[in-house]
Scaffold this motif. Structure first.
Motif, PDB file in Angstrom:
ATOM      1  N   PRO A 106      54.538   4.612 128.009  1.00 35.17           N
ATOM      2  CA  PRO A 106      52.894   4.518 128.731  1.00 35.17           C
ATOM      3  C   PRO A 106      51.886   4.731 127.269  1.00 35.17           C
TER       4      PRO A 106
ATOM      5  N   ALA B 158      47.570   5.407 130.345  1.00 34.60           N
ATOM      6  CA  ALA B 158      48.310   5.205 131.541  1.00 34.60           C
ATOM      7  C   ALA B 158      47.999   5.948 132.820  1.00 34.60           C
TER       8      ALA B 158
ATOM      9  N   PHE C 126      55.991  -0.900 129.385  1.00 32.58           N
ATOM     10  CA  PHE C 126      54.493  -0.814 128.890  1.00 32.58           C
ATOM     11  C   PHE C 126      54.879  -1.235 127.165  1.00 32.58           C
TER      12      PHE C 126
ATOM     13  N   SER D 222      50.520  -5.237 132.902  1.00 31.76           N
ATOM     14  CA  SER D 222      49.352  -4.571 133.461  1.00 31.76           C
ATOM     15  C   SER D 222      49.809  -3.416 134.343  1.00 31.76           C
ATOM     16  N   SER D 223      51.075  -3.797 135.213  1.00 33.46           N
ATOM     17  CA  SER D 223      51.432  -2.735 136.132  1.00 33.46           C
ATOM     18  C   SER D 223      52.933  -2.890 136.265  1.00 33.46           C
TER      19      SER D 223
ATOM     20  N   ARG E 216      48.667   0.301 133.345  1.00 35.25           N
ATOM     21  CA  ARG E 216      48.677   0.482 131.879  1.00 35.25           C
ATOM     22  C   ARG E 216      47.412   1.375 131.489  1.00 35.25           C
ATOM     23  N   SER E 217      46.228   1.206 132.256  1.00 31.83           N
ATOM     24  CA  SER E 217      45.273   2.105 132.002  1.00 31.83           C
ATOM     25  C   SER E 217      44.607   2.638 133.409  1.00 31.83           C
TER      26      SER E 217
END
Ligand SMILES: *Cc1c(COP(=O)(O)O)cnc(C)c1O
Length: 411
Positions: free
Chosen positions: A86, A90, A228, A234-235, A256-257
């Motif tokens: 990650p 994340a 990641f 993204s997910s 991701r964030s």
């Protein structure tokens, strides 16, 4: 009232009488193992069950404001996401299963697109034919058009077909790592690059493989990149209640964030009770699975999961060898799990029906026709040998035309 329907008994019945009624429904320890698939070996089951028991009455609804609940849930998410390379930023959420994790991804994707592409009023999500049906359910719930594309000749997502299916209304793209029906990894790096070029949300469904792949890789089995590490992902959805060996219901949705996780949150306050802050779809939920997951992850550690992965691959190898030795059957050497086999000589619906009759819980795949074994690390040598002996006998009987009614090849 219709007398064939059960009424609430006027007076309570004794516990022993009730237990006697339910006990016959319990699975056989050997043939019934896969009915409760994805439990680890007995020691892992025991630690999970203990934590589950201790905390099942606590309400996980409070985890955003009760310190000890929130801390355990956060630690589960951190341990889980640490396996997927990650970025520092994340984030993740604990959910009730792969389906809910996928709904979370679709919902967040839709909210993100509403902000980023406000002109899109009929959003579409593109994915390979082999993606899990919960994407179609989620599409229905959230008003997203789900567009499935034909697979390539290797039964992985075809990049060309996905690219051709993208329209001005497309908001996201999905890949499986691997898919459930036959355990194939889609080409995640290429699809993620396509997603980046077209400005799309990219979701990777690692429900079945997520908590197994990191350890299988460390055992030297080459797997395609999917987590990641791949820019543009993204997910990720990954099920703790599959190869994480955590008690059901337990899954994770990882972002991701924090900026992407923001699209997940829905925190209303337009009622008398004030701010209503839940971590996800559920209100009241048992804290049991969260604590059980914490306990199992801590109990096993990386070394424990590595050992289970090694055992699982050995069981898979023995099953492949055994199935291929029966004659008329062919087990696939797919990327990871589940284990599947086909037959060009024996009717698989008959085999599935006979296996069910004996108590073996397997599922089917309709296209192509396959039987799909939910192999887990709780599967031991005794189970494997009994299964192979039963399967060989079923095939022998089927070839002599001695069979009962079959069972459809479906999940
Ligand atoms: C199991 C699975 C799901 C759905 O998970 P549930 O926990 O059954 O809701 C989604 N995708 C894949 C690839 C799966 O294997």
């Amino acid at each position: 009232m219709d007398s064939s329907r059960m009424a609430l008994p006027a007076t309570g019945r004794s516990r022993s009488e009730l237990e006697a009624e339910l006990r016959p429904l319990l699975p056989d320890e050997v043939r019934g193992h896969w009915r409760r698939a994805f439990r680890g070996p007995p020691d892992v089951q025991a630690v999970g069950r203990q934590a589950y028991d201790w905390f099942q009455a606590d309400n996980g609804l409070l985890s955003m404001r009760v310190e000890w609940l929130g801390r355990i849930e956060t630690e589960v998410i951190e341990m889980a996401s640490s396996l997927f390379n990650p970025p520092n930023d994340a984030a993740g959420n604990f959910t009730s299963g792969g389906s809910e994790s996928i709904y979370c991804a679709l919902h967040a994707m839709r909210e993100w697109a509403r902000e980023k592409y406000p002109h899109i009023t009929a959003p579409e999500v593109v994915m390979p034919y082999s993606a899990h049906p919960s994407f179609s359910k989620g599409g229905h719930y959230f008003g997203l058009k789900i567009v499935r594309t034909a697979l390539g000749p290797d039964r992985r997502a075809s990049l060309t077909n996905l690219a051709e299916a993208i329209t001005p209304n497309t908001i996201g793209v999905v890949a499986s790592a691997p898919c459930w029906p036959f355990g194939a990894y889609d080409p995640v790096p290429a699809i993620a690059q396509l997603a980046q070029e077209r400005g799309l949300w990219m979701h990777v469904d690692a429900c079945v493989g997520g908590y197994l792949a990191p350890f299988v890789e460390r055992l030297g089995v080459p797997l395609p990149a999917w987590d990641f590490r791949v820019p543009g992902v993204s997910s990720i959805s990954a099920d703790l209640h599959k190869y994480g060996y955590c008690p059901k219901p337990a899954s994770t949705i990882l972002w991701r964030s924090r900026a992407l996780q923001r699209y997940h949150w829905v925190h209303p306050s337009d009622w008398p009770g004030g701010p209503y802050n839940m971590t996800g779809f559920a209100g009241t939920r048992t804290a049991g699975p969260i604590f059980a997951a914490w306990m199992v992850l801590q109990y096993l550690g990386q070394e424990g999961y590595l050992g289970l992965a090694r055992h699982l691959l050995a069981m898979k190898e023995r099953l492949i060898e055994g199935i291929n030795g029966i004659g008329g059957l062919r087990a696939w050497r797919n990327d990871l799990m589940p284990l599947v086999f086909e037959s060009t000589e024996v009717d698989l619906t008959v085999i599935k029906g006979e296996l069910s009759r004996l108590g073996w819980a397997v599922v089917g795949c309709a296209d192509p026709p396959l039987i799909n074994i939910p192999l887990d690390a709780g599967t031991d040598q005794v189970m494997v040998e009994r299964f192979l002996a039963d399967l060989a006998e079923i095939v022998r009987q089927a070839r002599r035309g001695k069979v009962s009614a079959g069972e459809a090849l479906q999940y």
